[in-house]
Scaffold this active site. Structure first.
Site, PDB file in Angstrom:
ATOM      1  N   PRO A  83      -6.373 -18.216 -11.220  1.00  0.00           N
ATOM      2  CA  PRO A  83      -7.501 -17.766 -12.041  1.00  0.00           C
ATOM      3  C   PRO A  83      -8.806 -18.501 -11.750  1.00  0.00           C
ATOM      4  O   PRO A  83      -9.890 -17.917 -11.815  1.00  0.00           O
ATOM      5  CB  PRO A  83      -7.017 -18.029 -13.471  1.00  0.00           C
ATOM      6  N   GLY A 137      -9.906 -18.836  -6.195  1.00  0.00           N
ATOM      7  CA  GLY A 137      -9.761 -17.696  -5.305  1.00  0.00           C
ATOM      8  C   GLY A 137     -10.247 -18.104  -3.934  1.00  0.00           C
ATOM      9  O   GLY A 137      -9.515 -18.664  -3.129  1.00  0.00           O
ATOM     10  N   TRP A 149      -3.423 -12.294  -8.662  1.00  0.00           N
ATOM     11  CA  TRP A 149      -3.681 -11.364  -7.556  1.00  0.00           C
ATOM     12  C   TRP A 149      -2.552 -11.363  -6.534  1.00  0.00           C
ATOM     13  O   TRP A 149      -2.786 -11.199  -5.336  1.00  0.00           O
ATOM     14  CB  TRP A 149      -5.009 -11.675  -6.858  1.00  0.00           C
ATOM     15  N   ARG A 176      -5.807 -11.936   9.291  1.00  0.00           N
ATOM     16  CA  ARG A 176      -7.103 -11.264   9.125  1.00  0.00           C
ATOM     17  C   ARG A 176      -7.312 -10.084  10.082  1.00  0.00           C
ATOM     18  O   ARG A 176      -7.796  -9.036   9.659  1.00  0.00           O
ATOM     19  CB  ARG A 176      -8.240 -12.284   9.231  1.00  0.00           C
ATOM     20  N   ARG A 229     -16.887  24.094   6.201  1.00  0.00           N
ATOM     21  CA  ARG A 229     -17.704  24.356   5.024  1.00  0.00           C
ATOM     22  C   ARG A 229     -19.023  25.002   5.455  1.00  0.00           C
ATOM     23  O   ARG A 229     -19.749  24.444   6.294  1.00  0.00           O
ATOM     24  CB  ARG A 229     -17.984  23.046   4.278  1.00  0.00           C
ATOM     25  N   GLU A 286      -7.860 -11.497   0.910  1.00  0.00           N
ATOM     26  CA  GLU A 286      -7.689 -12.353   2.087  1.00  0.00           C
ATOM     27  C   GLU A 286      -9.017 -12.855   2.643  1.00  0.00           C
ATOM     28  O   GLU A 286      -9.234 -12.932   3.849  1.00  0.00           O
ATOM     29  CB  GLU A 286      -6.880 -11.622   3.163  1.00  0.00           C
ATOM     30  N   SER A 341     -15.991 -10.727   2.065  1.00  0.00           N
ATOM     31  CA  SER A 341     -16.947 -10.630   3.179  1.00  0.00           C
ATOM     32  C   SER A 341     -17.865 -11.848   3.216  1.00  0.00           C
ATOM     33  O   SER A 341     -18.257 -12.326   4.294  1.00  0.00           O
ATOM     34  CB  SER A 341     -17.786  -9.357   3.042  1.00  0.00           C
TER      35      SER A 341
END
Length: 409
Positions: A132, A135, A162, A268, A293, A389, A392
């Site tokens: 919590p 991260g 998570w 990654r 379309r 993971e 950005s």
């Protein structure tokens, strides 16, 4: 060492087509249902196990592909099928990578098969790192592991969050603090065997996307595990901690990877491949839609505003795949990521997935905003790639520190 190539060989093409067929025939027809249910798609995982896609042997074959393209190729095709279901199928892999990256041969042979189970009794595994209050900042991790010398056991206490497959997993891999004085260098990874007392599932999260994948908290209350469940073994840990203390006393600045970072660094490029798969799926839907379309008496792709978007989408997807494949080849070839090429691939591919899926929704217009078309779901799913993971922002920080050699904050 295999030379870098963008051309798959015949065996790789056969595997790619096999996975693509499973994604098209089994995953896609089930995608909307399991997204709505927000439950683990056990029947689909079992089907994947029966055909051999959800198995230790399959991932080992792809992992040891000498070109490095086995894993990214497989990830792209599965996530082309559906991101939520695919994550349920491959989520165990992160825990398995954690064991392979940090464990002994005996631990690998003992625990990885238990992560997958059998086609008749499938199991999943969970990798538990985030907390919590920890991260991106793994240095704030509070989960503690204390060694009980008298009983030869480790005692774990803390709360993880998570965690993919958290609480429903047969085997949990938990990163914990063993020496708080060393910060991130004082972390280690532990195997929590099935049905270990003290481990329980906390909150299950209701998510914006990848809703077929189970994400939850994992609570550890006086969880006792055998000493043999420390990944790598205690002798290796003691040696590593002693070196870290010596460097701290001498003011040495040698970089030491912790257990969680070793796992994420290895995975990654694979996450980048997942993002490429989702982006490609949305692009293909948008391209088909634009060709069929009609508005004002002609297909909408006849309009430069739409055609140019599709051209950009395809260009970005191919560029993302190139970065992912380069990083994957470098990893298997033993080439160091001197410019953080692994983070580059994850950063670029994840941002492309968000952008391309948003453009796909725009091209479909009102239809793209409804659940009658899959691009709405793909757009929701794509948001996770820039978050899990390593966000950005964290990828950019890793790249900036690597190319500059400076402790950028």
């Amino acid at each position: 060492m295999a030379e870098f190539t963008m051309e798959l060989n015949d065996d790789q093409k056969q595997v790619r087509d096999w996975i693509h067929g499973f994604a098209a025939d089994v995953m896609r027809p089930a995608a909307a249902e399991w997204d709505e249910r927000e439950e683990t798609p056990w029947p689909v995982i079992q089907e994947a196990a029966k055909v051999g896609i959800y198995s230790l042997d399959f991932y080992a074959q792809q992992f040891f592909d000498p070109t490095g393209l086995g894993i990214p190729m497989a990830m792209e095709e599965l996530f082309w099928g559906d991101a939520g279901i695919a994550l349920s199928i491959v989520g165990t892999g992160l825990a398995a990578i954690g064991v392979v990256a940090n464990g002994t041969e005996e631990q690998i042979g003992t625990w990885i098969p238990q992560m997958y189970g059998t086609p008749d009794d499938v199991k999943v595994a969970a990798f538990c790192s985030s907390e919590p209050d920890a991260g991106s900042d793994v240095g704030s991790m509070r989960t503690r592991a204390v060694y009980d010398q008298a009983k030869g056991e480790w005692v774990l206490n803390g709360t993880k969050t998570w965690a993919t497959n958290g609480g429903i997993a047969n085997v949990h891999i938990v990163v914990a603090v063993v020496d708080p004085a060393l910060g991130t260098k004082g972390h280690a990874s532990f195997i929590v065997p099935p049905n270990t007392p003290g481990l329980s599932q906390g909150q299950k999260f209701k998510k914006h996307g990848i809703r077929a994948s189970h994400t939850a908290e994992v609570v550890l209350e006086d969880v006792r595990i055998p000493g043999s469940c420390l990944l790598g073994g205690k002798e290796k840990l003691d040696e590593r901690l002693a070196r870290a203390h010596e460097r701290a006393r001498s003011g040495g600045g040698e970089r030491v990877k912790n257990a969680a970072m070793a796992t994420f660094e290895a995975s990654r490029p694979a996450v980048g491949a997942m993002a490429v798969g989702t982006a490609r799926a949305a692009y293909e839907v948008a391209l088909d839609y634009a060709k069929t379309r009609t508005q004002f008496g002609r297909p909408i792709i006849d309009n430069q505003g739409v055609a140019f978007q599709l051209a950009d989408m395809r260009t970005q997807i191919d560029a993302a795949r190139l970065l992912v494949w380069r990083a994957s080849w470098m990893a298997v070839a033993g080439r160091p990521f001197e410019s953080a090429e692994g983070s580059m691939s994850k950063l670029f591919a994840s941002e492309v997935a968000k952008k391309v899926t948003a453009q796909a929704v725009q091209i479909l217009g009102g239809n793209g905003f409804t659940r009658e078309y899959p691009v709405e779901r793909m757009h929701r799913d794509s948001a996770i790639y820039t978050i899990f993971e390593g966000t950005s922002e964290i990828q950019r920080l890793v790249i900036a520190r690597t190319i500059s050699g400076m402790p950028i904050r």
